[in-house]
Scaffold this active site. Structure first.
Site, PDB file in Angstrom:
ATOM      1  N   ASP A  98       0.831  -1.208   0.000  1.00  0.00           N
ATOM      2  CA  ASP A  98       0.000   0.000   0.000  1.00  0.00           C
ATOM      3  C   ASP A  98       0.863   1.255   0.000  1.00  0.00           C
ATOM      4  OD1 ASP A  98       0.875  -0.394   2.637  1.00  0.00           O
ATOM      5  OD2 ASP A  98      -1.067   0.038   3.542  1.00  0.00           O
ATOM      6  N   ASP A 101       7.201   3.525   2.840  1.00  0.00           N
ATOM      7  CA  ASP A 101       7.501   4.622   3.760  1.00  0.00           C
ATOM      8  C   ASP A 101       8.957   4.509   4.205  1.00  0.00           C
ATOM      9  OD1 ASP A 101       7.244   6.774   5.510  1.00  0.00           O
ATOM     10  OD2 ASP A 101       5.889   5.757   6.878  1.00  0.00           O
ATOM     11  N   LYS A 129       6.322   7.277  -0.442  1.00  0.00           N
ATOM     12  CA  LYS A 129       6.539   8.431   0.435  1.00  0.00           C
ATOM     13  C   LYS A 129       7.958   8.352   0.992  1.00  0.00           C
ATOM     14  CE  LYS A 129       4.985   8.904   4.731  1.00  0.00           C
ATOM     15  NZ  LYS A 129       4.109   9.063   5.900  1.00  0.00           N
ATOM     16  N   ASP A 157      -4.407   2.660   6.786  1.00  0.00           N
ATOM     17  CA  ASP A 157      -5.122   2.815   8.039  1.00  0.00           C
ATOM     18  C   ASP A 157      -4.356   3.660   9.049  1.00  0.00           C
ATOM     19  OD1 ASP A 157      -4.180   0.600  10.545  1.00  0.00           O
ATOM     20  OD2 ASP A 157      -3.110   0.684   8.638  1.00  0.00           O
ATOM     21  N   ARG A 163      -9.488   2.383   6.750  1.00  0.00           N
ATOM     22  CA  ARG A 163      -9.192   1.563   5.566  1.00  0.00           C
ATOM     23  C   ARG A 163     -10.344   1.549   4.569  1.00  0.00           C
ATOM     24  NH1 ARG A 163      -4.718  -1.650   6.587  1.00  0.00           N
ATOM     25  NH2 ARG A 163      -4.595  -2.422   8.694  1.00  0.00           N
TER      26      ARG A 163
END
Length: 173
Positions: A98, A101, A129, A157, A163
């Site tokens: 998803d 990071d 990101k 989430d 979500r």
């Protein structure tokens, strides 16, 4: 009420997922592709992505990893909660995540999957990101890049909430 700011609407998400699916379909047209979804966050993106692929052979499996718990920040330790159940030896594997990071989870998973001797292991991230990236890692396919912020919706989430939202929002914590 939570402070939510729209980042990606439904139409933009659909367009970006379709574009990445075209790229993946082109690159793996001669392969038996195995999609490995990272639960729980990637299930919404993976479902939309796989329906847009124009490949003859696609297999799906999931892993469940933990690094966040109920907090907004990674604890830095990745735990494998559920492993893959299919044989990936000599197959092309695409990790579907998803959000990329810190990179710690994906780096851990990539190393773990290499133990099973796949032909290749690449990464498809819905969101890239780089704000808190701790390892030198970039997705091979990505739908959207953001500089910073905490995002929720479309599978993303915060403490298991949000979500279900059909769009992506920045959540002001």
């Amino acid at each position: 009420m939570p402070d939510l700011t729209l980042v990606l609407d439904k139409e933009t998400i659909a367009r970006k997922v379709a574009g990445v699916a075209r790229d993946i379909s082109r690159d793996y047209r001669e392969s038996e592709l195995i999609l490995i979804g990272v639960l729980k966050g990637a299930f919404v993106f993976l479902a939309d992505l796989m329906r847009r692929l124009s490949l003859e052979h696609v297999t799906v499996d999931f892993v469940r990893l933990a690094s966040y718990g109920a907090d907004a920040h990674s604890c830095g330790t990745v735990c494998l909660l559920n492993d893959i159940a299919i044989d990936v030896r000599n197959k092309d594997v695409l990790i579907v995540e998803d959000i990329l990071d810190t990179g710690l989870t994906v780096a851990f998973l990539k190393e773990h999957l290499l133990q099973f001797h796949p032909r290749s292991v690449k990464l498809c991230a819905f969101i890239d990101k780089e704000e808190r990236r701790q390892v030198a890692l970039a997705p091979d396919y990505t739908c959207h890049r953001v500089d910073k912020g905490f995002l929720v919706g479309y599978g993303l989430d915060y403490a298991e909430g949000y979500r279900h939202l059909p769009e992506v929002y920045h959540l002001k914590l």
